[in-house]
Design a protein around this motif. Sequence first.
Motif, mmCIF file in Angstrom:
data_model
loop_
_atom_site.group_PDB
_atom_site.id
_atom_site.type_symbol
_atom_site.label_atom_id
_atom_site.label_comp_id
_atom_site.label_asym_id
_atom_site.label_seq_id
_atom_site.Cartn_x
_atom_site.Cartn_y
_atom_site.Cartn_z
ATOM 1 N N THR C 65 0.824 -1.209 0.000
ATOM 2 C CA THR C 65 0.000 0.000 0.000
ATOM 3 C C THR C 65 0.855 1.254 0.000
ATOM 4 O OG1 THR C 65 -0.047 0.041 2.416
ATOM 5 C CG2 THR C 65 -1.829 -1.165 1.329
ATOM 6 N N VAL C 66 0.367 2.271 -0.693
ATOM 7 C CA VAL C 66 1.053 3.561 -0.778
ATOM 8 C C VAL C 66 0.069 4.648 -0.353
ATOM 9 C CG1 VAL C 66 2.211 5.192 -2.334
ATOM 10 C CG2 VAL C 66 2.402 2.720 -2.744
ATOM 11 N N GLY C 67 0.512 5.554 0.512
ATOM 12 C CA GLY C 67 -0.350 6.645 0.956
ATOM 13 C C GLY C 67 0.237 7.999 0.593
ATOM 14 N N ALA C 76 0.671 11.058 10.068
ATOM 15 C CA ALA C 76 -0.766 11.151 9.768
ATOM 16 C C ALA C 76 -1.273 9.966 8.957
ATOM 17 C CB ALA C 76 -1.065 12.451 9.017
ATOM 18 N N ALA C 77 -0.357 9.161 8.424
ATOM 19 C CA ALA C 77 -0.772 8.004 7.613
ATOM 20 C C ALA C 77 -1.463 6.965 8.489
ATOM 21 C CB ALA C 77 0.446 7.380 6.931
ATOM 22 N N VAL C 84 4.957 5.851 2.540
ATOM 23 C CA VAL C 84 4.292 7.108 2.889
ATOM 24 C C VAL C 84 4.915 8.243 2.084
ATOM 25 C CG1 VAL C 84 3.692 8.701 4.735
ATOM 26 C CG2 VAL C 84 3.996 6.278 5.249
ATOM 27 N N ILE C 85 4.094 8.961 1.335
ATOM 28 C CA ILE C 85 4.564 10.150 0.622
ATOM 29 C C ILE C 85 3.844 11.359 1.235
ATOM 30 C CG2 ILE C 85 4.903 11.235 -1.647
ATOM 31 C CD1 ILE C 85 6.153 8.464 -1.598
ATOM 32 N N PRO C 86 4.502 12.047 2.151
ATOM 33 C CA PRO C 86 3.871 13.210 2.790
ATOM 34 C C PRO C 86 4.033 14.418 1.872
ATOM 35 C CG PRO C 86 5.904 12.551 3.956
ATOM 36 C CD PRO C 86 5.861 11.816 2.655
ATOM 37 N N SER D 100 9.707 12.901 1.251
ATOM 38 C CA SER D 100 9.453 11.475 1.450
ATOM 39 C C SER D 100 10.599 10.762 2.157
ATOM 40 C CB SER D 100 9.189 10.797 0.105
ATOM 41 O OG SER D 100 8.043 11.349 -0.498
ATOM 42 N N GLY D 101 11.737 11.437 2.306
ATOM 43 C CA GLY D 101 12.869 10.817 2.974
ATOM 44 C C GLY D 101 13.025 11.308 4.404
#
Lengths: 167, 167, 167, 167
Positions: C65-67, C76-77, C84-86, D100-101
């Motif tokens: 899964t990717v968020g 926050a994920a 996780v891509i914030p 992302s890092g």
Amino acid sequence: MDGAAATMCPQLAVVGAGEAGSELVAMAEQVGARLAEAGAVLVCGGLGGVMEAACRGARRAGGSTVGLLPGTDRGAANRFVDVVIPTGLGEARNVLVVRSGEAVIAVGGGYGTLAEIALALKAGTPVVGIATWELARAGLAIDDVERVESAAEAVERALTLAGARPR
Amino acid sequence: MDGAAATMCPQLAVVGAGEAGSELVAMAEQVGARLAEAGAVLVCGGLGGVMEAACRGARRAGGSTVGLLPGTDRGAANRFVDVVIPTGLGEARNVLVVRSGEAVIAVGGGYGTLAEIALALKAGTPVVGIATWELARAGLAIDDVERVESAAEAVERALTLAGARPR
Amino acid sequence: MDGAAATMCPQLAVVGAGEAGSELVAMAEQVGARLAEAGAVLVCGGLGGVMEAACRGARRAGGSTVGLLPGTDRGAANRFVDVVIPTGLGEARNVLVVRSGEAVIAVGGGYGTLAEIALALKAGTPVVGIATWELARAGLAIDDVERVESAAEAVERALTLAGARPR
Amino acid sequence: MDGAAATMCPQLAVVGAGEAGSELVAMAEQVGARLAEAGAVLVCGGLGGVMEAACRGARRAGGSTVGLLPGTDRGAANRFVDVVIPTGLGEARNVLVVRSGEAVIAVGGGYGTLAEIALALKAGTPVVGIATWELARAGLAIDDVERVESAAEAVERALTLAGARPR
């Protein structure tokens, strides 16, 4: 006396398709003109169709226009855009168009316009619509768009709704 | 006679830190004033420090200013910004500041400014710098920034370099 | 033998509201499970409600899964997100969710979901919907969303439609 | 037992030019391999040169890779990318790579890499550099990049610095 205007001009976003029939184009041009007469800055996606018509109306009425382009080439802006922001973000620039308006006026529109309406409603920005999308879920109309029939009404309602928002 | 100006105003980006000493602030204000006198629209990040000083200079000289804010709150713009684009993109708005300028003038600056210089050079947009970052790799100076000492020089060089780019 | 898989896994986007009733949550969880069983990577907005349920379903079935979060805080994920891509782009991240899926499955949804459906249709990405938005213009239903009733159907149709697209 | 891993894998960003000499390529491949051996997910810009070498190293060592592409075409990813995010944001995707890092490892690099280093330092994300940019202002070296000579050191320092950050 420090050179700052007492109050910033209201900014309103006009959204609609890049290709549009003559009725919608005429309507968009009137919306632009009315916005300019009201002293508002017009923000849009900077391309053709409804966007160009609205810019043309605003410019001819002595107003200011801002175009947030999807690409990075400033030459893609219609020739009635004063300030060009070549975002290079593709359709993500729709989010910026919506964020830049204190209210949004939708004139007709395709899927890009639908995205802008949805993003505005998600953000709590008022949306006034002329001949635009109708929404329902589970057969139930869900519609937070304020529907009007004329350019004059659209601009009057949009300015009122924009003014009603806390700054 | 169709209401469109014969030519669009040149747009130049001014970048620099949100907090800056009095020398850089004075320099930025002069840069803004010179840009306005040259008929250019000033685009910046819309916040304080160098950005506010440049906007103040431009506005007092009768020019137009655009602020591309990192957040979504239009109230965060300094009061010399005419057109406010509350991008909500955070530091990604730096990319838009750079894309909106036909040339970039860097006045001093922190890491945000360094990012803007790098992004401009990557995109092939000319950068003129006053007291800004110096770059090297493997002990070798690598510098495509055109360095100047005064606001007058900065604006003159930036306008020339902008004009030299294919549109 | 060079360490690269022969083919990349298909990536599908699941979109829906961050708060959802138990029926939609159960449906989303099944969608996630079916995607995992089909060997697809699930991409979503990374938050709660439909997004969390879909991730939970995928993870429990052994999937990835990717968020893509709206904010910059990776915390926050939901806890079923692997990558996780914030983004820090706010609602502009919706554009990325849509771009990351070879097809989009919409489960119920609020205005954010409506924006994602519209952006996908604008980009020509197939959309399969369960109990989601219905669209019309000038009283005429305009609907390019493929409507299904079950999670199994949704995943099967989405994979087929994704496969039908030129890569 | 709910299917959620006890802890999320650390995510590290590797940045560097899309075209690079054989020494930097070999270094990047080792960085990727070490990251994989440490159980970290590698995030990068998804293209060639340093990015491809790092992905190849990670994949051959059994690790996972994420590529945040500038364009919208997933086919532009190098073939060692597992999860493809075709952002369509152009160079604004550099901001996402950095976000992302939990730490950033810079290997050599051009102006895009310089932008990423600057954006990371602006955001307070630790940066470890191998043969990368050197920075100064007013003749004074200003350098918050931690400089190392080997891939092993780079990964060890990056993981330590990432761990030292509050989550």
